[in-house]
Design a protein around this motif. Structure first.
Motif, short mmCIF file in Angstrom:
data_model
loop_
_atom_site.label_atom_id
_atom_site.label_comp_id
_atom_site.label_asym_id
_atom_site.label_seq_id
_atom_site.Cartn_x
_atom_site.Cartn_y
_atom_site.Cartn_z
N GLY A 1 6.51 -1.84 7.53
CA GLY A 1 4.95 -0.38 7.61
C GLY A 1 3.76 -1.44 6.15
O GLY A 1 2.65 -0.90 5.89
N VAL A 2 4.22 -2.81 6.03
CA VAL A 2 3.80 -3.92 5.36
C VAL A 2 3.14 -4.89 5.70
O VAL A 2 3.80 -5.19 6.96
N GLU A 3 1.86 -5.31 5.49
CA GLU A 3 1.15 -7.03 5.61
C GLU A 3 2.51 -7.83 4.75
O GLU A 3 2.37 -7.35 3.62
N PRO A 4 2.18 -8.95 5.08
CA PRO A 4 2.32 -10.05 4.46
C PRO A 4 1.55 -10.68 3.37
O PRO A 4 0.84 -9.59 2.69
N GLY A 5 3.20 -10.74 2.28
CA GLY A 5 2.09 -10.03 0.16
C GLY A 5 2.63 -8.94 -0.36
O GLY A 5 2.38 -8.71 -1.36
N GLU A 6 2.88 -7.93 0.53
CA GLU A 6 3.27 -6.23 -0.30
C GLU A 6 4.56 -6.21 -0.13
O GLU A 6 5.50 -6.18 0.52
#
Length: 163
Positions: free
Chosen positions: A107-112
């Protein structure tokens, strides 16, 4: 350009232990930043301030260093760091599918970092393990020839605290 806020403060005694383990010379700045990253999972604001005073250098120089190196983060990282390689060999062997599945599962994008603070997710250009492509690294453990079907089981091992 996205504004980066220096994050949370941590126990200054812990920071002082790191600083005191080095001579007060600028050539050790990166080592001290790395030690903070390893200890706290990020470089805290008060750590940068204390280091600036310890080395008698502008905080802007330390900030430039901390934002240049991808291994350093100004935001708290998750308990487990997931890196998905998207180098040429991994890309050809389906790493983009793995990235998409990790985004969906976490449930997150790369970098999160996930809301529960368990996982931080990153993509990297090359892990240097092309023969194992596609590669996913969680903390320091390499998973080679990863398939979409294997991802849920791998993530569950970390969710259950088995690693």
């Amino acid at each position: 350009m996205e504004e980066v806020k220096l994050s949370n403060n941590v126990d200054e005694k812990e920071i002082k232990l790191i600083l005191d383990s080095y001579k007060s010379e600028r050539r050790y700045a990166l080592f001290m930043l790395q030690d903070m990253q390893n200890k706290f999972q990020f470089v805290p604001r008060n750590g940068m301030e204390m280091l600036s005073k310890y080395l008698d250098c502008p905080i802007s120089e330390l900030y430039a260093m901390a934002t240049f190196y991808k291994a350093l983060s100004l935001k708290p990282k998750g308990k487990h760091i997931i890196k998905c390689c998207d180098g040429t060999a991994c890309h050809i062997r389906g790493s983009l599918n793995l990235v998409g599945e990790l985004k969906r599962k976490l449930g997150v994008e790369p970098g999160e970092t996930t809301k529960d603070g368990l996982f931080s997710f990153e993509t990297v250009n090359c892990m240097g393990s092309c023969a194992l492509a596609p590669v996913v690294v969680i903390d320091e453990k390499y998973y080679g020839k990863v398939t979409m079907e294997q991802l849920p089981k791998i993530l569950d091992e970390y969710r259950e605290g088995g690693k």
